[in-house]
Design a protein around this motif. Structure first.
Motif, PDB file in Angstrom:
ATOM      1  N   GLY A  62       4.965   7.521  -7.906  1.00  0.00           N
ATOM      2  CA  GLY A  62       4.106   8.393  -8.943  1.00  0.00           C
ATOM      3  C   GLY A  62       3.711   7.672 -10.272  1.00  0.00           C
ATOM      4  O   GLY A  62       2.744   8.103 -10.782  1.00  0.00           O
ATOM      5  N   ASP A  63       4.350   6.542 -10.528  1.00  0.00           N
ATOM      6  CA  ASP A  63       3.768   5.820 -11.765  1.00  0.00           C
ATOM      7  C   ASP A  63       2.291   5.479 -11.399  1.00  0.00           C
ATOM      8  O   ASP A  63       1.394   5.589 -12.321  1.00  0.00           O
ATOM      9  N   TRP A  64       2.281   4.853 -10.068  1.00  0.00           N
ATOM     10  CA  TRP A  64       0.701   4.410  -9.933  1.00  0.00           C
ATOM     11  C   TRP A  64      -0.055   5.562  -9.764  1.00  0.00           C
ATOM     12  O   TRP A  64      -1.328   5.422 -10.337  1.00  0.00           O
ATOM     13  N   GLN A  65       0.104   6.676  -9.203  1.00  0.00           N
ATOM     14  CA  GLN A  65      -0.593   7.658  -8.883  1.00  0.00           C
ATOM     15  C   GLN A  65      -1.250   8.275 -10.522  1.00  0.00           C
ATOM     16  O   GLN A  65      -2.203   8.552 -10.400  1.00  0.00           O
ATOM     17  N   GLN A  66      -0.064   8.276 -11.149  1.00  0.00           N
ATOM     18  CA  GLN A  66      -0.387   8.717 -12.583  1.00  0.00           C
ATOM     19  C   GLN A  66      -1.439   8.013 -13.349  1.00  0.00           C
ATOM     20  O   GLN A  66      -2.065   8.338 -13.990  1.00  0.00           O
ATOM     21  N   ALA A  67      -1.183   6.819 -13.067  1.00  0.00           N
ATOM     22  CA  ALA A  67      -1.766   5.686 -13.761  1.00  0.00           C
ATOM     23  C   ALA A  67      -3.186   5.744 -13.282  1.00  0.00           C
ATOM     24  O   ALA A  67      -4.369   5.660 -13.938  1.00  0.00           O
ATOM     25  N   LEU A  68      -3.457   5.814 -12.026  1.00  0.00           N
ATOM     26  CA  LEU A  68      -4.923   5.995 -11.422  1.00  0.00           C
ATOM     27  C   LEU A  68      -5.623   7.323 -11.911  1.00  0.00           C
ATOM     28  O   LEU A  68      -6.578   7.060 -12.377  1.00  0.00           O
ATOM     29  N   LYS A  69      -4.709   8.307 -12.151  1.00  0.00           N
ATOM     30  CA  LYS A  69      -5.718   9.562 -12.538  1.00  0.00           C
ATOM     31  C   LYS A  69      -5.806   9.529 -13.983  1.00  0.00           C
ATOM     32  O   LYS A  69      -7.045   9.857 -14.184  1.00  0.00           O
ATOM     33  N   ASN A  70      -4.911   8.623 -14.794  1.00  0.00           N
ATOM     34  CA  ASN A  70      -5.178   8.707 -16.218  1.00  0.00           C
ATOM     35  C   ASN A  70      -6.577   7.811 -16.278  1.00  0.00           C
ATOM     36  O   ASN A  70      -7.198   7.957 -17.279  1.00  0.00           O
TER      37      ASN A  70
ATOM     38  N   VAL B 285      -3.642  -2.605  -5.073  1.00  0.00           N
ATOM     39  CA  VAL B 285      -4.728  -1.430  -5.939  1.00  0.00           C
ATOM     40  C   VAL B 285      -6.102  -2.028  -6.298  1.00  0.00           C
ATOM     41  O   VAL B 285      -6.916  -1.396  -6.048  1.00  0.00           O
ATOM     42  N   ALA B 286      -6.078  -3.320  -6.311  1.00  0.00           N
ATOM     43  CA  ALA B 286      -7.401  -3.995  -6.510  1.00  0.00           C
ATOM     44  C   ALA B 286      -8.248  -3.932  -5.270  1.00  0.00           C
ATOM     45  O   ALA B 286      -9.549  -3.642  -5.211  1.00  0.00           O
TER      46      ALA B 286
ATOM     47  N   TYR C  10       0.776  -1.266  -0.046  1.00  0.00           N
ATOM     48  CA  TYR C  10       0.054   0.317  -0.123  1.00  0.00           C
ATOM     49  C   TYR C  10       0.967   1.207   0.054  1.00  0.00           C
ATOM     50  O   TYR C  10       0.617   2.224  -0.784  1.00  0.00           O
ATOM     51  N   HIS C  11       1.878   1.192   0.749  1.00  0.00           N
ATOM     52  CA  HIS C  11       2.968   2.125   0.952  1.00  0.00           C
ATOM     53  C   HIS C  11       3.488   2.513  -0.550  1.00  0.00           C
ATOM     54  O   HIS C  11       3.695   3.410  -1.074  1.00  0.00           O
ATOM     55  N   ASP C  12       3.634   1.575  -1.311  1.00  0.00           N
ATOM     56  CA  ASP C  12       4.382   1.566  -2.509  1.00  0.00           C
ATOM     57  C   ASP C  12       3.445   2.095  -3.362  1.00  0.00           C
ATOM     58  O   ASP C  12       3.863   3.081  -4.298  1.00  0.00           O
ATOM     59  N   PHE C  13       2.242   1.815  -3.691  1.00  0.00           N
ATOM     60  CA  PHE C  13       1.066   2.482  -4.227  1.00  0.00           C
ATOM     61  C   PHE C  13       1.011   3.906  -3.905  1.00  0.00           C
ATOM     62  O   PHE C  13       0.770   4.593  -4.901  1.00  0.00           O
ATOM     63  N   PHE C  14       0.798   4.416  -2.791  1.00  0.00           N
ATOM     64  CA  PHE C  14       0.697   5.656  -2.744  1.00  0.00           C
ATOM     65  C   PHE C  14       1.797   6.434  -2.737  1.00  0.00           C
ATOM     66  O   PHE C  14       1.651   7.859  -2.641  1.00  0.00           O
TER      67      PHE C  14
ATOM     68  N   GLN D 112      -0.155  -0.209 -16.146  1.00  0.00           N
ATOM     69  CA  GLN D 112       0.921  -0.399 -15.136  1.00  0.00           C
ATOM     70  C   GLN D 112       0.962  -1.707 -14.652  1.00  0.00           C
ATOM     71  O   GLN D 112       1.795  -2.480 -14.299  1.00  0.00           O
ATOM     72  N   MET D 113      -0.480  -2.397 -14.255  1.00  0.00           N
ATOM     73  CA  MET D 113      -0.346  -3.561 -13.929  1.00  0.00           C
ATOM     74  C   MET D 113       0.196  -4.800 -14.784  1.00  0.00           C
ATOM     75  O   MET D 113       0.939  -5.593 -14.362  1.00  0.00           O
ATOM     76  N   PHE D 114      -0.376  -4.545 -16.168  1.00  0.00           N
ATOM     77  CA  PHE D 114       0.374  -5.286 -17.082  1.00  0.00           C
ATOM     78  C   PHE D 114       2.060  -5.545 -16.981  1.00  0.00           C
ATOM     79  O   PHE D 114       2.586  -6.425 -17.149  1.00  0.00           O
TER      80      PHE D 114
END
Lengths: 538, 285, 376
Positions: B75-83, B254-255, B68-72, B238-240
């Motif tokens: 930046g890659d994950w955050q950007q992906a979520l936003k997109n 994330v899921a 969870y820490h990694d996700f938050f 990002q998951m792929f």
């Protein structure tokens, strides 16, 4: 789907004498106008989406699928060779003659200059394994080919051949390009080569072509009957008349670099008749070779044949894809129907809670769910662990539920189940409970009332759900790739391989076209036989 | 079956409860089993999708919040979520609006070339995704849409429309056309008729169609891999990459977050619905 | 991934230090754009490149670098870009066999190693420093990786036996359990023949005949029921960690991560490892300014020091001979990286040379046969 009531015709109106409407118009015309208005309104509603889909989707896909037959690369890369090779008898057991090799040298000279020879090599390699290295290795060595013998021969006969005037005269003759097909092609190659090498367009008044073009001219002249050369010597163009008078009877003395031998030295692949047969076979701009490959067939000297057993793949995959998609659709109906029924018949409050359970997997990425199934189904996975713990199976008898057909079916059923439940649910919701009550009040048993009254009303939902699930499953590839192992993969996995790995887009397009035709045919049959509206009425 | 009548026989009762709690219970369990699996795994202290012995013995060392820490913090994950949240709603609105209109048009009684039009409209669903992706990639590159936000949105909208068409037409089959005629005879113009009479009846179809369209975009990886560039990297992309390059339970975290958000969202909607029902004086049935 | 995040802060310092030391060597880029799109694989591998190449390069030149993680789709995307005449990438990381394909298709530009790349510190020209690894005119190798086997060290059924050579994979009697192999013919066919008694030097000659193909497939058939076929490199580590597979092939860097970073009970089998290369290509069809920038970057990123730097973050061997002595310690774990390189003499006692040319010619054909065999 085919939901309209197109069948409901207005045939009852025609036949009798034209009745009039209130405002004095013939009823027929008035109705026709109303009908036209209705049609227009329908089209008006459909048009935005239709245009959007046509432009953003159908056009690109059509373009892509056209690659399944398109094959202009061979003729575009080797124009002279293709022309010269047309008259070669592939079954003669002999290599093509020297004229073909001269044309090849000329074409390859240009092709390596603009760096397209290896591209042709990889294209041909799909049908003729090994030929791509023949092209790759030949590229650099082409520049070192001896090609000036013919040129020297012409000049020896008449030094005027070393002047641009000679070529200008030749090119202005009435017989150009008709009688000089190889030379004319070679001249085009020369112009293109010059443009690429010198970065400026060729000025024909100041330069003579390279040796390959003289060689082409030699072959054109050598293949002409003597009478033709005499005729050329009598043409109206005075410079040309002088040139051809000199040439008459001396063609044989011009000489020729032995391109055939030189090519054999560059790579022994050029002395292999199989390679030449492949080039000739693939010369047309439209070919069926991709479609043949897509049905495990190939064109041999004896005609079209099935490939040997150990190379057949695609027909088997097509059958498997359809078979597994049907199983997946069936399991979705079996599992989806009860849940949809439950949803439709619970109180709103309770059904919304159940609906959340149905929708939750939907919010979970397909990739994650597929990974989760791996964790659950594998031999060291959760389900096997539980079964061993419960004593149902022993340690050695752990079930193989993944990396095979079972894995694909379970994971895909799970992924596609909501696509069955939701359409079923929205149809079931519109069925009034009074129907069932009425049937029961008239003495029908529960099951009779269900099968005769309720079930037929839900058929449109089953139809919509099945079509969704079936079509979606037939085109899936990520899930089968991850959990399908070797026996649970679909044809789409091969299509994906050919698009992203082998770059054999022609074959991918052919496989995709066949798949598309299969789906459309199934859809059409389904519509004809089941015909949602009809079932509902029956 | 909504309520078992008092006069139901024993057999009917047994069937009623078996159906409701055993059969449907099993199917619903099948539906959520993968989710029940990923939630604990997302707290795995190791970087694998494995129930470690430490986890099974419920030892605190087996669990950690690092994914969870990694996700938050990544930046890659955050950007992906936003997109993902920028692309999916836009695609959904586009495909639902166009798809519903077309479905209504298609369900009129006299549509010329109906079969052909239908085939074209549902073609995005039929063509294998990988072919669509390559074809659209090629075409969109030429017109300069490749690697742009709108390129991905348009492609996803095209992929989503068949779902809207199919679900909406399915509800239209059961639609009683005399209702619109009744409204029209009472002087309602077509637009009013549509919103007051037709829309409420087909709304379940529209909603489930929109849902499919949203998910199609939100969970789509093949087309975005082709049509997107670095600026349009979505969650599935990002998951792929994660699954391919280095398996990390971050995707499970994330899921899990997505599941939690949707539970909250759906519950809030349900609460609002009940509230409005109470306000309108309708008792929940 | 974790490694990299812990690192970023600490490394920013050394990036600046590096920048200072390299500044005088790096000539300014003339007639160049100030933006660069680099395409790579994503994950830990991309991060190692960002740390070792891109950050120092940005620090030196101020060029804005955009990272795209599309290498897996690079080949079809480059083809479509080329056909549409709209190439949006500047530098692309691909494996050698893809580079050959791209070069054949005219989608990558030819690069003259001696003219465009930095010489070794001792003045050895680049073409000699890279040597045989320049397998295509369009390809600048960056790392040597190998596909090799890892096995679990705690398999009870194996008793006291540990796999010593690659043929253990085919020995299901001594080493029972599932094997993970890649779902393609490359490497598997070679291993099968080697374990069926074919001399290493004869492998491709044998494989060129129909009988040879049958021989290899027959050998693979002996373990077919025990194989889990993988298609993404991350699968084998997961399978090994789960115990779902007891031995499996993957890239050596992935195994390093499982063994050293994740501390799983897994060991490495270096026997008959197949060397392969990963490196850069520059797409054909770039404007002059973009091409100059791409070449400028490549020259910097493939010099001796930069290649050696990358091995701090990932256990792949630098492609230059002159980089080997400079390989240091893992940036976070602090262990010596040299013994974990596939090129390390102790690991490379029995390696297998992958024949690019042969596979470029026969890949399509053998793949069809292999897939047909799989489907049976």
């Amino acid at each position: 789907m085919s939901a309209s009531t197109t069948a409901s015709s207005n045939s009852s109106i025609s036949g009798s004498a034209d009745p009039l409407t209130k405002d004095g118009q013939p009823l027929k015309r008035s109705l026709a106008r109303a009908l036209r208005r209705e049609k227009l309104r329908a089209l008006f509603l459909i048009a935005p989406l239709l245009i959007f889909i046509l432009i953003s989707f159908v056009l690109p896909i059509g373009d892509m699928l056209f690659r399944s037959v398109e094959n202009k690369i061979v003729e575009d890369t080797l124009p002279g060779t293709v022309r010269a090779l047309a008259s070669w008898d592939a079954d003669s057991g002999e290599l093509p003659d020297e004229a073909v090799f001269a044309a090849l040298a000329d074409d390859m000279m240009l092709a390596q200059e603009v760096k397209i020879h290896t591209r042709l090599g990889s294209r041909l390699n799909y049908d003729q394994p090994g030929i791509s290295s023949v092209f790759r290795k030949s590229g650099r060595k082409i520049k070192a080919l001896d090609n000036e013998t013919a040129q020297a021969g012409f000049i020896a006969i008449d030094p005027a051949w070393d002047t641009p005037d000679a070529w200008t005269a030749l090119r202005s003759m009435a017989a150009w390009p008709g009688k000089f097909a190889a030379t004319a092609q070679s001249w085009k190659n020369w112009e293109a080569w010059y443009l690429s090498e010198e970065k400026e367009a060729l000025d024909p008044t100041t330069t003579v072509p390279h040796g390959f073009t003289y060689a082409a001219l030699y072959h054109d002249l050598a293949s002409m009957p003597a009478s033709d050369i005499t005729a050329l010597a009598n043409s109206k163009n005075t410079t040309a008349v002088a040139l051809f008078k000199q040439l008459a009877g001396k063609i044989d003395t011009i000489g020729n670099d032995d391109f055939k031998a030189q090519f054999a030295d560059i790579d022994k692949g050029w002395a292999d008749i199989d390679n030449w047969q492949a080039i000739q076979r693939l010369s047309p701009r439209i070919v069926d070779s991709y479609f043949l490959a897509a049905i495990d067939a190939e064109r041999t000297s004896e005609g079209i044949e099935q490939k040997p057993d150990n190379e057949r793949l695609y027909l088997k995959l097509f059958v498997r894809t359809i078979f597994m998609s049907l199983i997946i659709t069936g399991s979705c109906i079996l599992l989806g129907y009860p849940v949809a029924y439950l949803l439709a018949n619970l109180s709103v409050r309770a059904s919304n809670m159940v609906l959340i359970l149905v929708l939750l997997p939907f919010w979970t990425s397909l990739l994650v769910r597929t990974s989760a199934w791996k964790v659950l189904l594998q031999q060291q996975g959760v389900i096997n662990d539980l079964l061993v713990w419960a004593g149902v199976i022993n340690e050695a008898g752990r079930l193989v539920m993944i990396n095979n057909m079972t894995g694909t079916i379970i994971a895909m059923t799970h992924i596609l189940l909501p696509f069955m439940i939701l359409p079923l649910f929205s149809v079931m919701k519109t069925i009034s409970p009074t129907y069932m009550r009425a049937a029961k009040s008239m003495g029908a048993s529960d099951s009779l009332a269900f099968w005769r009254v309720y079930f037929p009303n839900t058929v449109p939902g089953i139809g919509a759900g099945s079509i969704l699930v079936f079509i979606l499953s037939i085109g899936y590839y990520i899930t089968p790739e991850l959990v399908g192992g070797t026996t649970g993969v679909f044809i789409s996995n091969r299509i994906a391989y050919h698009i992203s790995s082998s770059l054999n887009w022609g074959l991918a397009a052919a496989l995709g076209s066949i798949l598309l035709i299969l789906v459309l045919a199934l859809y059409w049959t389904y519509d004809r036989i089941v015909g949602i509206d009809n079932v509902k009425l029956g | 079956m909504s309520a078992l009548p008092a006069y139901a026989s024993t057999g009917q009762r047994i069937w009623h409860y078996t159906f409701r709690y055993v059969i449907c219970g099993f199917i619903l369990f099948f539906l959520i089993a993968p989710i029940l699996t990923i939630i604990p795994l997302s707290f795995n202290a190791e970087d694998f999708f494995t129930f470690t012995p430490a986890m099974l013995s419920l030892s605190p060392e087996g669990y950690s919040l690092k994914h969870y820490h990694d996700f938050f913090t990544n930046g890659d994950w955050q950007q992906a979520l936003k997109n993902s949240f920028l692309i999916a709603p836009a695609a959904t609105v586009l495909s639902t609006a166009l798809g519903t209109l077309a479905a209504i048009g298609l369900s009129q009684s006299h549509v010329p070339f109906r079969r052909a039009i239908m085939a074209i409209l549902i073609s995005p669903m039929i063509v294998p995704l990988i072919i669509s992706a390559a074809g659209m990639y090629f075409f969109y590159s030429r017109i300069g849409l490749q690697g742009t936000y709108w390129g991905v949105v348009l492609a996803h909208a095209a992929l989503g429309t068949p779902f809207v068409i199919i679900t909406v037409t399915a509800t239209m089959v059961g639609f009683d056309r005399s209702l619109t005629r009744a409204a029209a005879s009472m002087g309602a113009d077509p637009v009013t008729t549509f919103f007051k009479v037709q829309m409420p009846l087909i709304i379940p179809g529209v909603v489930s169609g929109a849902l499919f369209a949203f998910i199609t975009s939100f969970d789509e990886v093949v087309v975005v891999l082709f049509l997107g560039s670095a600026g349009q990297k979505t969650l599935p992309w990002q998951m792929f990459t994660g699954l391919r390059e280095q398996i990390s339970p971050t995707i499970l975290a994330v899921a899990t977050i997505m599941v939690a958000i949707s539970i909250v969202l759906l519950s809030v909607l349900e609460m609002l619905r009940r509230r409005s029902e109470r306000l309108r004086g309708l008792s929940p049935s | 991934m974790k490694i990299i995040y812990g690192l970023t802060g600490a490394f920013a310092l050394s990036a600046v230090a590096l920048a200072a030391s390299a500044a005088d060597e790096l000539p300014a880029c003339e007639n160049c754009v100030d933006e660069l799109t680099i395409v790579s694989w994503g994950g830990a591998y991309s991060n190692s490149q960002i740390e070792a190449y891109s950050k120092p390069y940005s620090a030196l030149t101020g060029v804005e670098i955009i990272n795209d993680e599309s290498s897996n789709e690079a080949v079809p995307k480059l083809r479509a870009m080329n056909e549409a005449n709209n190439v949006t990438w500047d530098v692309v990381d691909v494996v050698a066999s893809d580079a050959i394909r791209l070069c054949d298709e005219g989608l990558a530009m030819e690069i003259d190693a001696d003219e465009q790349l930095a010489a070794a510190p001792d003045g050895t020209p680049a073409s000699e420093d890279f040597g045989d690894l320049l397998v295509s005119d369009c390809f600048i190798p960056q790392i040597v990786y190998s596909t090799t086997f890892g096995y679990r060290t705690d398999v009870e059924a194996w008793g006291d036996n540990t796999p010593e050579d690659v043929c253990a994979v085919f020995d299901t009697a001594t080493f029972p359990g599932k094997r993970a192999l890649e779902k393609r013919p490359i490497n598997n066919m070679e291993w099968a023949l080697i374990c069926d008694g074919v001399a290493k030097d004869d492998v491709y000659d044998v494989l060129s005949t129909d009988e040879g193909v049958t021989q290899a497939l027959d050998k693979l058939a002996t373990i077919k029921d025990d194989v889990i076929w993988w298609s993404a490199g991350a699968e084998t580590p997961q399978l090994l960690a789960d115990g779902e597979a007891v031995i499996g092939s993957t890239y050596n860097g992935r195994l390093f991560s499982v063994i050293e970073e994740q501390k799983q009970p897994v060991a490495m089998l270096w026997d008959a490892q197949v060397f392969d290369l990963d490196g850069w290509i520059i797409p054909e069809g770039l404007s002059e300014e973009r091409k100059n920038r791409a070449l400028h970057y490549i020259k910097f990123a493939t010099d001796t020091q930069r290649l050696a730097d990358q091995s701090k973050y990932i256990s792949y061997g630098p492609a230059r001979k002159s980089s080997a002595p400079l390989v240091g310690q893992h940036a976070e774990l602090g262990i010596d990286m040299a013994p974990h390189m596939p090129t390390d003499p102790a690991n490379a006692t029995n390696t297998f040379l992958y024949n690019y040319e042969w596979w470029a010619d026969n890949r399509d054909d053998l793949d069809a046969k292999f897939q047909s065999w799989l489907a049976q």
